[in-house]
Write an enzyme that holds these catalytic residues in place. Sequence first.
Site, PDB file in Angstrom:
ATOM      1  N   GLU A 104       5.350   5.500  10.187  1.00 38.62           N
ATOM      2  CA  GLU A 104       4.095   6.243  10.065  1.00 38.62           C
ATOM      3  C   GLU A 104       3.284   6.092  11.345  1.00 38.62           C
ATOM      4  O   GLU A 104       2.712   5.027  11.618  1.00 38.62           O
ATOM      5  CB  GLU A 104       3.271   5.767   8.873  1.00 38.62           C
ATOM      6  CG  GLU A 104       1.978   6.564   8.732  1.00 38.62           C
ATOM      7  CD  GLU A 104       1.054   6.054   7.641  1.00 38.62           C
ATOM      8  OE1 GLU A 104      -0.082   6.527   7.567  1.00 38.62           O
ATOM      9  OE2 GLU A 104       1.485   5.181   6.866  1.00 38.62           O
ATOM     10  N   LYS A 234       7.548  -5.387 -10.234  1.00 38.18           N
ATOM     11  CA  LYS A 234       7.781  -4.136  -9.508  1.00 38.18           C
ATOM     12  C   LYS A 234       7.233  -2.908 -10.233  1.00 38.18           C
ATOM     13  O   LYS A 234       7.787  -1.821 -10.143  1.00 38.18           O
ATOM     14  CB  LYS A 234       9.281  -3.963  -9.209  1.00 38.18           C
ATOM     15  CG  LYS A 234       9.852  -5.095  -8.374  1.00 38.18           C
ATOM     16  CD  LYS A 234      11.334  -4.977  -8.166  1.00 38.18           C
ATOM     17  CE  LYS A 234      11.850  -6.172  -7.367  1.00 38.18           C
ATOM     18  NZ  LYS A 234      13.308  -6.156  -7.207  1.00 38.18           N
ATOM     19  N   ASP A 309      11.092  -8.420  -0.551  1.00 37.53           N
ATOM     20  CA  ASP A 309      11.585  -7.401  -1.479  1.00 37.53           C
ATOM     21  C   ASP A 309      10.629  -6.216  -1.406  1.00 37.53           C
ATOM     22  O   ASP A 309       9.500  -6.283  -1.898  1.00 37.53           O
ATOM     23  CB  ASP A 309      11.634  -7.969  -2.896  1.00 37.53           C
ATOM     24  CG  ASP A 309      12.337  -7.048  -3.880  1.00 37.53           C
ATOM     25  OD1 ASP A 309      12.267  -5.813  -3.675  1.00 37.53           O
ATOM     26  OD2 ASP A 309      12.929  -7.545  -4.848  1.00 37.53           O
ATOM     27  N   HIS A 405      -4.786  10.982  14.330  1.00 32.78           N
ATOM     28  CA  HIS A 405      -3.397  11.422  14.193  1.00 32.78           C
ATOM     29  C   HIS A 405      -3.052  12.484  15.228  1.00 32.78           C
ATOM     30  O   HIS A 405      -1.942  12.498  15.766  1.00 32.78           O
ATOM     31  CB  HIS A 405      -3.150  11.944  12.777  1.00 32.78           C
ATOM     32  CG  HIS A 405      -2.994  10.829  11.762  1.00 32.78           C
ATOM     33  ND1 HIS A 405      -1.790  10.261  11.483  1.00 32.78           N
ATOM     34  CD2 HIS A 405      -3.899  10.190  10.997  1.00 32.78           C
ATOM     35  CE1 HIS A 405      -1.938   9.324  10.582  1.00 32.78           C
ATOM     36  NE2 HIS A 405      -3.224   9.253  10.260  1.00 32.78           N
TER      37      HIS A 405
END
Length: 410
Positions: A104, A234, A309, A405
């Site tokens: 990103e 999760k 993870d 951006h």
Amino acid sequence: MDEKKIEELVSKVVKGEIKFHEVEKYTDGDSEVATEVRRRALERLTGAKLEHLGKYTIDANRAMDKNIENMIGAVQVPVGIAGPLLVHGEYAEGEYYVPLATTEGALVASVNRGCSTITDSGGAHVRIVRDGMTRAPVFKLPSARKALEFCEWVRKHFDDIKEVAESTTRHGELLDIQEFVVGRHVFLRFEFDTKDAMGMNMVTIATEEAVNWIEEKYPDAKCVSASGNVCVDKKPSWLNNVLGRGRTVVAEVEVPRDIVEEKLKTTPEAMAEVNYRKNLVGSAAAGNIGFNAHHANIVAAIFIATGQDEAHAVDGSTGYTTMEVTEDGDLYASVTIPSLNVGTVGGGTGVETQRECLEILGVAGGGNPPGVNAKEFAEVVAAAVLAGELSLVAALAAGHLGKAHRLLGR
């Protein structure tokens, strides 16, 4: 292994005579060669050209032993560095350079600006509020009445269960068992201190051993699943936000008005308003779990860089950001992350590139005493999330988000 033998194996995989997971049997357990065989076979099966997946420096034999199945190569994610970030924690003290793996554009630049802001303001103060990894098996009892009797039995036998669970691990320590009753179902939320490991494998093995003992001693209790989703693992969860899971961490900083104006190009009042109307009101209107700008961005980038993870970025996304103007007209900002699941040993932390990123932070491997490295790491992650929140909220307050951006060509 010579080229002729490799080609023979590739041909057999393509024809379906050898399955992907069986290739090591024909390479004398050499996963480097097996990875090459699988990749070439996949090229022929799909028509894809996989020249870049095959370029890596990590040890495929080690990775196949601990981290991956049917390996065909490695995906490369660009890693940037943000910092220095000044942190004052119980375990983290000093300036840190934070590795962020992301595709990103503008993320690293934004976090870097937040790090500079925090450091120039005297540093972020960070504390771990709670520390405990969980696993929650679900039991079925004959009735709700029997379920309540079972809970009482578990409480009376906690010391016995603790001894059985801890027999499976050198470092894990059972801290608590919380009971949740739904009809005739009982969910036992085992909570462990896992020291420097994130600890999911550790607590799963220990809990399963305890479950076997419980079923033997209490025949009316039948374990339906070793994980009953009350863990909660999760998945975004209010239970984790209330009770905590992994490391619950809070980071705060007071940014002088002149630094807000100079570095962040806005004012404390404007940032506090954006945080209130976006992160608080907007999140409530959307029914979000967690009220923040982009905790997940920073958590995920650090997780990928350091071998955590990556699915636990979900848990790390459900935190809270607060911002307010102080009596002196400065900006007070904080982040609270109720469920930050990190470790410095086990899992992907041993992969060579990820270990190097942990070494950048000075937390690779086990700590002395056990647990201090993971706690230091958690404090740094929280401070980095705070840096990311400061920078993004400031960009929104100044109306610079799109400009940033465009400037960076994203």
